[in-house]
Design an enzyme around this catalytic site. Structure first.
Site, short mmCIF file in Angstrom:
data_model
loop_
_atom_site.label_atom_id
_atom_site.label_comp_id
_atom_site.label_asym_id
_atom_site.label_seq_id
_atom_site.Cartn_x
_atom_site.Cartn_y
_atom_site.Cartn_z
CE LYS A 1 11.38 76.44 57.47
NZ LYS A 1 10.01 76.44 57.01
CD GLU B 1 8.53 81.61 52.71
OE1 GLU B 1 7.61 81.00 52.12
OE2 GLU B 1 9.44 81.02 53.34
CG MET C 1 11.31 68.93 50.95
SD MET C 1 12.58 70.21 51.01
CE MET C 1 12.76 70.43 52.78
NE ARG D 1 0.67 84.52 51.67
CZ ARG D 1 1.61 83.59 51.54
NH1 ARG D 1 1.28 82.30 51.58
NH2 ARG D 1 2.88 83.93 51.37
#
EC number: 1.1.1.44
Length: 517
Positions: A208, A215, A39, A313
């Site tokens: 974020k 997401e 990154m 999850r």
């Protein structure tokens, strides 16, 4: 490297003049970046492509040398083998970005930088830091005269190289000094950079965090649609891939739908069978979805879809327990041929369910950010946030253009569902949404995200919920009191007062207070 127009090329040329100066004693770095994982390297290359001179540093200095000798060779990229050397090569005010592991490493690098920095210098944390940590760093560094920026960076390795979504927040005095760099390297949507100032303190990392929570929700919804097609529709993976390919040409056009199509088309080269069916069904998580769900509980906002995505999850990780339970727990199963007689209608219903649930997910996410702005004293630009997410990030989609338009027209909009576009869209999608959830229940397919989205919608549109009974129960066992329904007041049940009743007596005793339980 992207193509640029003539004006952009002139701008880049002027930025590179300092790089061409061979006098190494002159500070010519526009920005420094610490952390040379993929990154970090890709973001440095992106900045260099846009004409900025970047100074690269890594704790393991051999990595700096390898980077300069390979990917960075011939570009406006300098190397540093120490923190002092990094700082000395930067123009004032120094702009230093950290792309390191969240937590203690960020604080360690900040402490190493401080002895060499001056008042007005800027430290940017571009990692996945938790927003309370960014709040703390903002306060601590402000006392030392250092401008702290906590910036969300989304888009993964490819986004860093070609244009990420950037969500900077913190000390606003830093923004004029980093705005040009950030908006130049960011992804573009309809010509607008997917980057703008978010707000004070930890607002950038907060946004974020919510992005990552959404997401989680988007991914879970897609997986539930896949599961219904697979287990109820009995579709082959190629067929499901075709469905996602079609959906990606309409209202669901998005990065996650696109990559799902690609995954379903991919076959194991050793035997030609779909690779996705060979992957162990246990999903990992790094914790940002959990942060969103926990914060929603702290602020009292029902972000139910993201919460269910996190719990899904967790349940997936209980593989051994599920294998054992599958042998003991009875319920409906689809064996043999699919019970679906009209495949087109089945697919259309699923598309509506996915679209409607996606609207709910974003509605809940923006509800959470609205409440955070109130509780934390931030001025969040919702239209700007939606624009930042339109390109370069994992949740980028055509759908976000409508959210941007909604908040530009009504900046104080409290709930997306009350905006005409989304109200109309979810009304039209409702029939297929309910049909899909109904089929999931009928055939024993778990759809926690679809189901909780629908339950939230029905709860929100209910003028009256059974919380009256719940509050009576609380008063019965804990004397938590209650308020009377407007129009039902009398000499015992007084308006705007908190009332406690002795529920065990015949008729009961009544007391009232202004205490808010």
């Amino acid at each position: 490297m992207k193509n640029f127009n003539a004006l952009s090329r002139l701008s880049i040329l002027s930025k590179q003049l300092s790089f061409n100066n061979t006098n190494s004693s002159i500070a010519r770095g526009d920005i420094g970046l610490i952390g040379l994982a993929v990154m970090g390297q890709n973001l440095i290359l992106n900045m260099a492509d846009h004409g900025y001179t970047v100074v690269a540093y890594n704790r393991t200095t051999a990595k700096v040398d390898r980077f300069l000798e390979n990917e960075a060779k011939g570009k406006s990229i300098l190397g540093a083998h120490s923190i002092k050397e990094l700082v000395d090569q930067l123009k004032r005010p120094r702009r230093i970005m950290l792309l390191v592991k969240a937590g203690a490493p960020v604080d360690e690098f900040i402490n190493q930088l401080l002895p060499y920095l001056e008042e007005g210098d800027i430290i940017i944390d571009g990692g996945n830091s938790h927003f309370p940590d960014s709040n703390r760093r903002y306060e601590e560094l402000a006392k030392k005269g250092i401008l702290f920026v906590g910036s969300g960076v989304s888009g993964g390795e490819e986004g860093a190289r070609t244009g990420p979504s950037l969500m900077p927040g913190g000390n606003e005095k830093a923004w004029p000094h980093i705005k040009e760099i950030f908006q130049d390297v960011a992804a573009k949507s309809d010509g607008e950079p997917c980057c703008d100032w978010v707000g004070d303190a930890g607002a950038g990392h907060y946004v974020k965090m919510v992005h990552n929570g959404i997401e989680y929700g988007d991914m879970q919804l897609i997986c539930e649609a896949y599961d219904l097609m697979k287990r109820v529709g009995k579709f082959e993976d190629k067929e499901i891939g075709d469905v996602f390919a079609t959906w990606n040409k309409g209202v669901l056009d998005s990065f996650l739908i696109e990559i799902t199509r690609d995954i379903l088309y991919y076959n194991d080269p050793t035997d030609g069978k779909p690779l996705v069916e060979k992957i162990l069904d246990t999903a990992g998580q790094k914790g940002t979805g959990k942060w969103t769900a926990v914060n929603a509980l702290d602020l009292g906002i029902p972000v139910t879809l993201i919460g269910e995505a996190v719990f899904s999850r967790c349940l997936s990780a209980m593989k051994a327990e599920r294998v054992e339970a599958s042998k003991a727990l009875k319920g409906p199963q689809v064996t043999g041929e699919s019970p679906i007689t009209d495949k087109k209608q089945f697919i259309d219903d699923l598309e509506q369910a996915l679209y409607a649930s996606k609207i709910i997910s974003y509605t809940q996410g923006f509800m959470l950010m609205n409440q955070a702005a109130k509780d934390y004293g931030w001025k969040l630009n919702n239209a700007g946030i939606a624009l930042m997410w339109r390109g370069g990030c994992i949740i980028r989609s055509v759908f976000l253009a409508e959210i941007t338009a909604a908040y530009r027209k009504k900046p104080d909009l409290e709930n997306l569902l009350l905006y005409p576009f989304f109200n109309d869209a979810i009304t039209k999608a409702q029939s297929g949404w309910r049909a899909s959830v109904g089929k999931a229940i009928q055939y024993g397919i778990p759809t926690p995200a679809f189901s909780t989205a629908l339950a939230f919608y029905d709860g929100l549109r209910s003028e009256r919920l059974p919380a009256n009974l719940l509050q009576a129960q609380r008063d019965y066992f804990g004397a938590h009191t209650f308020k009377v329904l407007p129009g039902q007041e009398n000499e015992l049940l007084k308006k705007d007062e908190w009332i406690h009743i002795n529920w065990t007596g015949r008729g009961g005793d009544v007391s009232s207070t202004t205490y808010d339980a």
